[in-house]
Scaffold this motif. Structure first.
Motif, mmCIF file in Angstrom:
data_model
loop_
_atom_site.group_PDB
_atom_site.id
_atom_site.type_symbol
_atom_site.label_atom_id
_atom_site.label_comp_id
_atom_site.label_asym_id
_atom_site.label_seq_id
_atom_site.Cartn_x
_atom_site.Cartn_y
_atom_site.Cartn_z
ATOM 1 N N VAL A 183 1.566 -6.512 9.151
ATOM 2 C CA VAL A 183 2.072 -5.498 8.234
ATOM 3 C C VAL A 183 3.023 -4.578 8.989
ATOM 4 N N THR A 184 3.837 -3.885 8.217
ATOM 5 C CA THR A 184 4.770 -2.922 8.812
ATOM 6 C C THR A 184 4.885 -1.714 7.904
ATOM 7 N N GLN A 185 5.107 -0.575 8.502
ATOM 8 C CA GLN A 185 5.307 0.654 7.742
ATOM 9 C C GLN A 185 6.801 0.773 7.393
ATOM 10 N N THR A 186 7.094 1.009 6.134
ATOM 11 C CA THR A 186 8.481 1.114 5.676
ATOM 12 C C THR A 186 8.680 2.446 4.962
ATOM 13 N N VAL A 187 9.672 3.187 5.421
ATOM 14 C CA VAL A 187 10.001 4.489 4.832
ATOM 15 C C VAL A 187 11.406 4.396 4.237
ATOM 16 N N PHE A 188 11.585 4.937 3.045
ATOM 17 C CA PHE A 188 12.911 4.911 2.412
ATOM 18 C C PHE A 188 12.988 5.974 1.320
ATOM 19 N N ASP A 189 14.216 6.220 0.877
ATOM 20 C CA ASP A 189 14.473 7.143 -0.231
ATOM 21 C C ASP A 189 14.826 6.325 -1.466
ATOM 22 N N LEU A 190 14.090 6.579 -2.525
ATOM 23 C CA LEU A 190 14.325 5.897 -3.796
ATOM 24 C C LEU A 190 14.970 6.897 -4.758
ATOM 25 N N VAL A 191 16.069 6.512 -5.391
ATOM 26 C CA VAL A 191 16.756 7.423 -6.310
ATOM 27 C C VAL A 191 16.966 6.719 -7.644
ATOM 28 N N ALA A 192 16.440 7.334 -8.693
ATOM 29 C CA ALA A 192 16.684 6.849 -10.058
ATOM 30 C C ALA A 192 17.762 7.728 -10.683
ATOM 31 N N TYR A 193 18.699 7.094 -11.369
ATOM 32 C CA TYR A 193 19.797 7.820 -12.013
ATOM 33 C C TYR A 193 19.539 7.876 -13.513
ATOM 34 N N ASP A 231 0.865 -1.171 0.000
ATOM 35 C CA ASP A 231 0.000 0.000 0.000
ATOM 36 C C ASP A 231 0.912 1.234 0.000
ATOM 37 N N ILE A 232 0.901 2.003 -1.094
ATOM 38 C CA ILE A 232 1.768 3.180 -1.213
ATOM 39 C C ILE A 232 1.129 4.318 -0.413
ATOM 40 N N LYS A 233 1.724 4.640 0.734
ATOM 41 C CA LYS A 233 1.211 5.700 1.589
ATOM 42 C C LYS A 233 1.738 7.073 1.176
ATOM 43 N N LEU A 234 2.989 7.099 0.693
ATOM 44 C CA LEU A 234 3.610 8.376 0.304
ATOM 45 C C LEU A 234 4.509 8.138 -0.893
ATOM 46 N N TRP A 235 4.361 9.014 -1.869
ATOM 47 C CA TRP A 235 5.239 8.972 -3.049
ATOM 48 C C TRP A 235 5.527 10.427 -3.415
ATOM 49 N N LYS A 236 6.646 10.969 -2.885
ATOM 50 C CA LYS A 236 6.922 12.399 -2.985
ATOM 51 C C LYS A 236 8.243 12.634 -3.727
ATOM 52 N N PRO A 237 8.165 12.956 -5.009
ATOM 53 C CA PRO A 237 9.398 13.262 -5.768
ATOM 54 C C PRO A 237 10.044 14.551 -5.259
ATOM 55 N N SER A 238 11.370 14.561 -5.235
ATOM 56 C CA SER A 238 12.149 15.748 -4.871
ATOM 57 C C SER A 238 12.809 16.299 -6.126
ATOM 58 N N GLU A 280 21.953 17.454 -10.426
ATOM 59 C CA GLU A 280 22.977 17.001 -11.360
ATOM 60 C C GLU A 280 24.292 16.804 -10.612
ATOM 61 N N ASP A 281 24.945 15.688 -10.861
ATOM 62 C CA ASP A 281 26.211 15.392 -10.207
ATOM 63 C C ASP A 281 27.282 16.360 -10.691
ATOM 64 N N ALA A 282 28.267 16.609 -9.821
ATOM 65 C CA ALA A 282 29.343 17.545 -10.175
ATOM 66 C C ALA A 282 30.117 17.085 -11.399
ATOM 67 N N SER A 283 30.152 15.776 -11.651
ATOM 68 C CA SER A 283 30.868 15.249 -12.811
ATOM 69 C C SER A 283 30.135 15.519 -14.124
ATOM 70 N N LYS A 284 28.878 15.955 -14.055
ATOM 71 C CA LYS A 284 28.040 16.200 -15.234
ATOM 72 C C LYS A 284 27.733 14.920 -16.011
ATOM 73 N N LEU A 285 27.981 13.752 -15.393
ATOM 74 C CA LEU A 285 27.759 12.483 -16.086
ATOM 75 C C LEU A 285 26.359 11.933 -15.847
ATOM 76 N N PHE A 286 25.713 12.312 -14.758
ATOM 77 C CA PHE A 286 24.382 11.784 -14.471
ATOM 78 C C PHE A 286 23.637 12.739 -13.559
ATOM 79 N N VAL A 287 22.319 12.517 -13.466
ATOM 80 C CA VAL A 287 21.462 13.286 -12.562
ATOM 81 C C VAL A 287 20.751 12.313 -11.635
ATOM 82 N N ARG A 288 20.440 12.790 -10.460
ATOM 83 C CA ARG A 288 19.692 11.997 -9.478
ATOM 84 C C ARG A 288 18.251 12.488 -9.453
ATOM 85 N N MET A 289 17.335 11.530 -9.427
ATOM 86 C CA MET A 289 15.909 11.851 -9.362
ATOM 87 C C MET A 289 15.331 11.141 -8.140
#
Length: 208
Positions: A179-189, A114-121, A125-134
């Motif tokens: 059930v358990t509540q799980t909080v985490f940070d998801l990062v797509a590159y 059950d998705i309780k929170l889905w909050k994009p930040s 952009e990385d200092a190397s200019k090679l990738f970005v974090r989402m």
């Protein structure tokens, strides 16, 4: 009077010891002249050449060591380029990364979370200019094993998606299951968008 006969008579009259002395003086003069005019300049030249050869040998040894290290650096650089190319293959364009995050959310729902929170930040952009974090802040509710399966599926994705800051709450019994509540940070590159060249406005000729 014949001078040659006089000279011969004079020479015959010189004692043998004096003749030997004169001969030695002549030979000594030849030897000294040879030394100062031939042998010594050549010795100096040879010594100079030997010094130059020694210097060149040292430079050759130094360059040989540098070339060896250069070959190692070139090989290491090529290996890094290969690894970087493999990493870039796992970096989708930003538009695709947005869709990927949506697919991850749908995956959690299909698995029973059950998705309780889905909050994009905001993207960074990385200092190397090679990738970005989402990044996305996520909170889900569900069984422990379901959450573990969800993270395993994320780890197996062909694209680079990481999970960090994982916090799991105390398990609760709801609707006949634990059930358990799980909080985490998801990062797509993703690969950064290529900068587009500025549009050139055509010059308008003046009216005549």
């Amino acid at each position: 009077m014949n001078l040659s006969s006089v000279n011969l008579d004079v020479l015959r009259s010189i004692p043998l010891i004096q003749k030997a002395g004169l001969l030695l003086m002549v030979l000594a003069g030849i030897i000294v002249g040879f030394y100062y005019y031939v042998a010594e300049p050549k010795s100096t030249e040879i010594a100079g050449l030997q010094g130059a050869i020694g210097t060149l040998d040292g430079e050759i040894q130094t360059l040989t060591i540098k070339v060896k290290h250069l070959d190692e650096l070139i090989a290491a650089s090529k290996q890094l380029e290969i690894e970087l190319a493999k990493k870039k293959e796992r970096l989708p364009p930003e538009e695709e990364a947005v869709m990927l995050l949506k697919q991850v959310s749908d995956l959690g729902v299909r698995l029973g979370l059950d998705i309780k929170l889905w909050k994009p930040s905001p993207r960074t952009e990385d200092a190397s200019k090679l990738f970005v974090r989402m990044p996305v802040n996520v909170e889900v509710s569900g069984g422990y094993h379901t959450a573990a399966l969800f993270f395993d599926r994320i780890n197996a994705l062909p694209r680079i998606v990481t999970v960090s800051g994982l916090k799991m709450g105390a398990p609760k019994f709801e609707k006949g299951r634990v059930v358990t509540q799980t909080v985490f940070d998801l990062v797509a590159y993703a690969a950064p968008q290529e900068a587009k060249p500025p549009a050139v406005t055509p010059a308008i000729p003046p009216k005549k």
